[in-house]
Enzyme design. Structure first.
Site, PDB file in Angstrom:
ATOM      1  N   ASN A   8      -3.727   1.321  -7.776  1.00 23.19           N
ATOM      2  CA  ASN A   8      -2.616   0.836  -8.566  1.00 23.19           C
ATOM      3  C   ASN A   8      -3.015  -0.325  -9.521  1.00 23.19           C
ATOM      4  OD1 ASN A   8      -0.211   0.067  -9.353  1.00 23.19           O
ATOM      5  ND2 ASN A   8       0.968   1.146  -7.808  1.00 23.19           N
ATOM      6  N   LYS A  11      -0.405  -3.332  -8.665  1.00 23.26           N
ATOM      7  CA  LYS A  11      -0.428  -4.167  -7.556  1.00 23.26           C
ATOM      8  C   LYS A  11      -1.726  -5.152  -7.744  1.00 23.26           C
ATOM      9  CE  LYS A  11       0.417  -0.626  -3.973  1.00 23.26           C
ATOM     10  NZ  LYS A  11      -0.232  -0.060  -2.940  1.00 23.26           N
ATOM     11  N   ASP A  62      -0.331  -1.238   1.369  1.00 25.60           N
ATOM     12  CA  ASP A  62       0.580  -0.278   1.457  1.00 25.60           C
ATOM     13  C   ASP A  62       2.070  -0.793   1.197  1.00 25.60           C
ATOM     14  OD1 ASP A  62       0.671   2.558   1.556  1.00 25.60           O
ATOM     15  OD2 ASP A  62       1.274   2.627   3.587  1.00 25.60           O
ATOM     16  N   ARG A 205       5.664  -7.876  -1.910  1.00 22.02           N
ATOM     17  CA  ARG A 205       4.291  -7.959  -2.006  1.00 22.02           C
ATOM     18  C   ARG A 205       3.999  -9.515  -2.073  1.00 22.02           C
ATOM     19  NH1 ARG A 205       3.490  -4.850  -5.334  1.00 22.02           N
ATOM     20  NH2 ARG A 205       2.923  -3.316  -3.994  1.00 22.02           N
TER      21      ARG A 205
END
Ligand code: ITT
Length: 219
Positions: A8, A11, A62, A205
């Site tokens: 991804n 991210k 994750d 995150r």
């Protein structure tokens, strides 16, 4: 060199914005996601597998959306559910759990409450003070057997860092970010209405990256 393990690119953009040292590169490696009710064992197993594959320090990311009124669904299944139902449908389901009148809504106690969680798992093959192994004790034998099949590296030390942001699920707004960002509102703003820096300042995150960066600086 630290390899940020994800398929991804959203991210990676956020990790680069945060770690900001040019020494992070993406490793597009699709590790096997074991079925588990929490993110930790998935990330830990992914980090071991990615390290065996790359033979370089790896950081696996994750993440998942946990809707209170849906008992934490979609949680660890968030990627599959985004692909199948889509974010708008998840938004409708989550808002369907809303029984509180709109004007009583507030982030802590209001409708469609949810949390975004991110677990970062670091592995570089060296011994260090790792997080306690998150693999379910009851399933230890099965986990060990599975690791053996994959190359007998179940014992590699892994360090875990968790970040959580609470908010609520709203009608989609904003065109920044990725995934569930348009339907996740924090403090009156959806994550898709923030730029990467603003999102990192409050996001799951960003919070996990802050913990990781502090620890990594001591390595
Ligand atoms: P990798 O597993 O390759 O890293 P992925 O996108 O499948 O990529 P996850 O399994 O961690 O990553 O993501 C679970 C789902 O949650 C997926 O649908 C993402 O788009 C979404 N997601 C993850 N982080 C997010 C964030 O910060 N904002 C919005 N959605 C996010």
């Amino acid at each position: 060199m630290l390899r940020y393990v994800t398929t991804n690119s959203g991210k990676v953009r956020e990790a680069r914005e945060y770690l900001d040292d040019g020494s992070v590169t993406q490793l597009e490696f699709d590790y096997a996601e074991v079925q588990a009710p929490t993110l930790e064992p998935i990330a830990a197993r992914g980090a071991r597998e990615a390290y065996r594959h790359a033979d370089e320090p790896v950081l696996v990311d994750d993440a998942g959306l946990f809707v209170d009124g849906l008992d934490g669904f979609p949680g660890p299944y968030s990627a599959y559910v985004e692909e199948t139902l889509g974010t708008e449908r998840v938004g409708e389901l989550a808002r369907g759990t809303d029984t509180t009148p709109r004007d009583e809504a507030d982030e802590a106690t209001g409708p469609a409450r949810a949390a975004f969680r991110c677990v970062l798992a670091y592995c570089d093959g060296d011994p260090f003070d790792a997080s306690p192994d998150p693999v379910d004790r009851g399933d230890r034998a099965a986990a060990a057997a599975a690791d053996d099949e994959n190359g007998a590296a179940g014992g590699l030390p892994v360090k875990l860092f968790e970040g959580v942001v609470r908010g609520r699920i709203v009608e989609p707004r904003g065109d920044g970010g990725f995934g569930y960002d348009p339907i996740f509102e924090h403090d009156g703003t959806t994550l898709a209405e923030m730029n990467a820096e603003e999102k990192n300042a409050i996001s799951h995150r960003g919070r996990a990256l802050a913990k990781f960066a502090e620890w990594y600086a001591t390595r």
